[in-house]
Motif scaffolding. Structure first.
Motif, PDB file in Angstrom:
ATOM      1  N   TYR A   1      -7.863  29.866 -20.681  1.00  0.00           N
ATOM      2  CA  TYR A   1      -9.219  29.397 -20.965  1.00  0.00           C
ATOM      3  C   TYR A   1      -9.761  30.155 -22.164  1.00  0.00           C
ATOM      4  CZ  TYR A   1     -14.272  28.804 -20.265  1.00  0.00           C
ATOM      5  OH  TYR A   1     -15.602  28.522 -20.437  1.00  0.00           O
ATOM      6  N   GLN A   2     -10.535  29.460 -22.994  1.00  0.00           N
ATOM      7  CA  GLN A   2     -11.279  30.115 -24.065  1.00  0.00           C
ATOM      8  C   GLN A   2     -12.520  29.287 -24.350  1.00  0.00           C
ATOM      9  OE1 GLN A   2     -11.755  28.978 -27.428  1.00  0.00           O
ATOM     10  NE2 GLN A   2     -10.605  27.086 -27.156  1.00  0.00           N
ATOM     11  N   ASN A   3     -13.593  29.941 -24.796  1.00  0.00           N
ATOM     12  CA  ASN A   3     -14.842  29.219 -25.059  1.00  0.00           C
ATOM     13  C   ASN A   3     -15.441  29.586 -26.413  1.00  0.00           C
ATOM     14  OD1 ASN A   3     -15.934  31.743 -24.606  1.00  0.00           O
ATOM     15  ND2 ASN A   3     -17.574  31.015 -23.282  1.00  0.00           N
ATOM     16  N   THR A   4     -14.672  29.401 -27.462  1.00  0.00           N
ATOM     17  CA  THR A   4     -15.121  29.771 -28.808  1.00  0.00           C
ATOM     18  C   THR A   4     -15.908  28.666 -29.505  1.00  0.00           C
ATOM     19  OG1 THR A   4     -13.067  28.992 -29.791  1.00  0.00           O
ATOM     20  CG2 THR A   4     -13.149  31.309 -29.111  1.00  0.00           C
ATOM     21  N   GLY A   5     -15.976  27.491 -28.893  1.00  0.00           N
ATOM     22  CA  GLY A   5     -16.690  26.380 -29.517  1.00  0.00           C
ATOM     23  C   GLY A   5     -15.758  25.359 -30.136  1.00  0.00           C
ATOM     24  N   GLY A   6     -14.481  25.672 -30.237  1.00  0.00           N
ATOM     25  CA  GLY A   6     -13.490  24.756 -30.794  1.00  0.00           C
ATOM     26  C   GLY A   6     -12.117  25.120 -30.276  1.00  0.00           C
ATOM     27  N   SER A   7     -11.140  24.321 -30.633  1.00  0.00           N
ATOM     28  CA  SER A   7      -9.764  24.561 -30.210  1.00  0.00           C
ATOM     29  C   SER A   7      -9.212  25.820 -30.881  1.00  0.00           C
ATOM     30  CB  SER A   7      -8.911  23.344 -30.592  1.00  0.00           C
ATOM     31  OG  SER A   7      -7.580  23.531 -30.207  1.00  0.00           O
ATOM     32  N   LYS A   8      -8.401  26.586 -30.159  1.00  0.00           N
ATOM     33  CA  LYS A   8      -7.731  27.763 -30.702  1.00  0.00           C
ATOM     34  C   LYS A   8      -6.241  27.649 -30.423  1.00  0.00           C
ATOM     35  CE  LYS A   8     -11.127  30.204 -32.304  1.00  0.00           C
ATOM     36  NZ  LYS A   8     -11.233  30.562 -33.700  1.00  0.00           N
ATOM     37  N   ASN A   9      -5.430  28.131 -31.334  1.00  0.00           N
ATOM     38  CA  ASN A   9      -3.982  28.072 -31.169  1.00  0.00           C
ATOM     39  C   ASN A   9      -3.441  29.343 -30.524  1.00  0.00           C
ATOM     40  OD1 ASN A   9      -3.702  25.552 -32.325  1.00  0.00           O
ATOM     41  ND2 ASN A   9      -3.346  26.368 -34.372  1.00  0.00           N
ATOM     42  N   THR A  10      -2.362  29.150 -29.755  1.00  0.00           N
ATOM     43  CA  THR A  10      -1.613  30.286 -29.252  1.00  0.00           C
ATOM     44  C   THR A  10      -0.642  30.710 -30.340  1.00  0.00           C
ATOM     45  OG1 THR A  10       0.252  29.005 -28.385  1.00  0.00           O
ATOM     46  CG2 THR A  10      -1.660  29.313 -26.918  1.00  0.00           C
ATOM     47  N   SER A  11       0.046  31.760 -30.082  1.00  0.00           N
ATOM     48  CA  SER A  11       1.207  32.130 -30.874  1.00  0.00           C
ATOM     49  C   SER A  11       2.415  31.711 -30.053  1.00  0.00           C
ATOM     50  CB  SER A  11       1.189  33.634 -31.149  1.00  0.00           C
ATOM     51  OG  SER A  11       2.033  33.959 -32.218  1.00  0.00           O
ATOM     52  N   SER A  12       3.595  32.144 -30.415  1.00  0.00           N
ATOM     53  CA  SER A  12       4.781  31.785 -29.641  1.00  0.00           C
ATOM     54  C   SER A  12       5.746  32.955 -29.610  1.00  0.00           C
ATOM     55  CB  SER A  12       5.464  30.554 -30.244  1.00  0.00           C
ATOM     56  OG  SER A  12       5.919  30.851 -31.547  1.00  0.00           O
ATOM     57  N   GLY A  13       6.767  32.842 -28.792  1.00  0.00           N
ATOM     58  CA  GLY A  13       7.786  33.878 -28.713  1.00  0.00           C
ATOM     59  C   GLY A  13       7.499  34.898 -27.628  1.00  0.00           C
ATOM     60  N   MET A  14       8.534  35.621 -27.247  1.00  0.00           N
ATOM     61  CA  MET A  14       8.464  36.562 -26.143  1.00  0.00           C
ATOM     62  C   MET A  14       7.456  37.680 -26.344  1.00  0.00           C
ATOM     63  SD  MET A  14       9.537  37.156 -23.222  1.00  0.00           S
ATOM     64  CE  MET A  14       8.756  38.445 -22.302  1.00  0.00           C
ATOM     65  N   LYS A  15       7.327  38.196 -27.550  1.00  0.00           N
ATOM     66  CA  LYS A  15       6.411  39.322 -27.749  1.00  0.00           C
ATOM     67  C   LYS A  15       4.951  38.892 -27.665  1.00  0.00           C
ATOM     68  CE  LYS A  15       6.280  39.091 -32.750  1.00  0.00           C
ATOM     69  NZ  LYS A  15       6.485  39.766 -33.993  1.00  0.00           N
ATOM     70  N   ASN A  16       4.685  37.594 -27.747  1.00  0.00           N
ATOM     71  CA  ASN A  16       3.310  37.096 -27.747  1.00  0.00           C
ATOM     72  C   ASN A  16       2.909  36.349 -26.482  1.00  0.00           C
ATOM     73  OD1 ASN A  16       2.706  37.964 -30.442  1.00  0.00           O
ATOM     74  ND2 ASN A  16       4.007  36.313 -31.150  1.00  0.00           N
ATOM     75  N   CYS A  17       3.828  35.629 -25.867  1.00  0.00           N
ATOM     76  CA  CYS A  17       3.504  34.776 -24.720  1.00  0.00           C
ATOM     77  C   CYS A  17       4.631  34.831 -23.699  1.00  0.00           C
ATOM     78  CB  CYS A  17       3.306  33.334 -25.168  1.00  0.00           C
ATOM     79  SG  CYS A  17       2.018  33.116 -26.418  1.00  0.00           S
ATOM     80  N   TRP A  18       4.294  35.107 -22.449  1.00  0.00           N
ATOM     81  CA  TRP A  18       5.325  35.199 -21.416  1.00  0.00           C
ATOM     82  C   TRP A  18       4.764  34.779 -20.057  1.00  0.00           C
ATOM     83  CZ3 TRP A  18       2.534  39.249 -23.261  1.00  0.00           C
ATOM     84  CH2 TRP A  18       1.835  40.007 -22.342  1.00  0.00           C
ATOM     85  N   PHE A  19       5.672  34.361 -19.185  1.00  0.00           N
ATOM     86  CA  PHE A  19       5.362  34.042 -17.794  1.00  0.00           C
ATOM     87  C   PHE A  19       6.611  34.352 -16.983  1.00  0.00           C
ATOM     88  CE2 PHE A  19       5.167  30.295 -14.631  1.00  0.00           C
ATOM     89  CZ  PHE A  19       4.636  31.081 -13.618  1.00  0.00           C
ATOM     90  N   GLY A  20       6.480  35.250 -16.049  1.00  0.00           N
ATOM     91  CA  GLY A  20       7.641  35.619 -15.255  1.00  0.00           C
ATOM     92  C   GLY A  20       7.247  36.155 -13.900  1.00  0.00           C
ATOM     93  N   GLY A  21       8.274  36.401 -13.124  1.00  0.00           N
ATOM     94  CA  GLY A  21       8.024  36.968 -11.821  1.00  0.00           C
ATOM     95  C   GLY A  21       9.329  37.219 -11.094  1.00  0.00           C
ATOM     96  N   PHE A  22       9.219  37.876  -9.948  1.00  0.00           N
ATOM     97  CA  PHE A  22      10.381  38.113  -9.112  1.00  0.00           C
ATOM     98  C   PHE A  22       9.914  38.415  -7.694  1.00  0.00           C
ATOM     99  CE2 PHE A  22       9.282  42.026 -11.294  1.00  0.00           C
ATOM    100  CZ  PHE A  22       9.200  42.960 -10.265  1.00  0.00           C
ATOM    101  N   LYS A  23      10.805  38.171  -6.755  1.00  0.00           N
ATOM    102  CA  LYS A  23      10.500  38.408  -5.341  1.00  0.00           C
ATOM    103  C   LYS A  23      10.600  39.900  -5.060  1.00  0.00           C
ATOM    104  CE  LYS A  23      12.090  36.996  -0.753  1.00  0.00           C
ATOM    105  NZ  LYS A  23      13.058  36.137  -0.048  1.00  0.00           N
ATOM    106  N   ILE A  24       9.593  40.437  -4.354  1.00  0.00           N
ATOM    107  CA  ILE A  24       9.617  41.853  -4.024  1.00  0.00           C
ATOM    108  C   ILE A  24       9.861  42.106  -2.541  1.00  0.00           C
ATOM    109  CG2 ILE A  24       8.275  42.608  -6.000  1.00  0.00           C
ATOM    110  CD1 ILE A  24       5.808  42.695  -4.223  1.00  0.00           C
ATOM    111  N   SER A  25       9.582  41.111  -1.681  1.00  0.00           N
ATOM    112  CA  SER A  25       9.860  41.276  -0.250  1.00  0.00           C
ATOM    113  C   SER A  25       9.775  39.920   0.447  1.00  0.00           C
ATOM    114  CB  SER A  25       8.892  42.263   0.408  1.00  0.00           C
ATOM    115  OG  SER A  25       7.603  41.707   0.506  1.00  0.00           O
ATOM    116  N   SER A  26      10.330  39.885   1.639  1.00  0.00           N
ATOM    117  CA  SER A  26      10.303  38.647   2.438  1.00  0.00           C
ATOM    118  C   SER A  26       8.948  38.460   3.075  1.00  0.00           C
ATOM    119  CB  SER A  26      11.345  38.700   3.533  1.00  0.00           C
ATOM    120  OG  SER A  26      12.623  38.758   2.939  1.00  0.00           O
TER     121      SER A  26
END
Length: 151
Positions: free
Chosen positions: A126-151
């Motif tokens: 989400y962003q509310n700057t008054g107009g559209s904003k671009n993301t960057s790309s690549g691992m150093k800028n944008c990521w989504f991950g996870g892993f299981k830690i317990s049952s």
């Protein structure tokens, strides 16, 4: 090579990034287009690069550590937020950041969530700057991950 992850038992796990820039509309939560698996790290093939969604594999319900961050070209002091959304609903976890420089901002967040087999999770920004904003790309800028830690 992520074989050490399996050896430690923190599976299933995944890490995704963005191959290109995405426009984020003003004043609305937008699903982030994580369309690339980072270094092929998806231990149980649960991440879908077409829907930008992770699905908990059969028999793998439990507590999961989730992390995400998205670089947005900012250049103004406004609200930026990021959250995880599961198929059980919006859990409301979000990070809010403001910036007052001609640079970007990286809203980033981590959480631990109980997820059942078959449940999905994805990221919205989400962003509310008054107009559209671009993301960057690549691992150093944008990521989504996870892993299981317990049952």
């Amino acid at each position: 090579d992520y074989s050490y992850i399996k050896a430690e038992g923190n599976t299933p796990g995944w890490l995704a990034t963005m191959d290109g820039v995405q426009a984020i509309s003003n004043a609305t939560y937008t699903t982030v287009e994580f369309d690339t698996e980072s270094d092929g790290y998806d231990t149980d093939s649960g991440f879908n690069t077409g829907t930008y969604t992770y699905t908990v594999p059969s028999g793998e319900g439990g507590k999961y550590f989730l992390t995400s961050g998205v670089y947005i070209h900012a250049n103004s002091n406004h609200e930026y937020a990021i959250k995880f959304v599961t198929s059980a609903g919006d859990r409301g976890e979000r990070f809010i950041a403001g910036i007052n420089r001609d640079v970007g901002v990286v809203p980033a967040t981590t959480t631990i969530q109980s997820l059942n087999a078959g449940q999905t999770v994805y990221v919205q920004i989400y962003q509310n700057t008054g107009g559209s904003k671009n993301t960057s790309s690549g691992m150093k800028n944008c990521w989504f991950g996870g892993f299981k830690i317990s049952s």
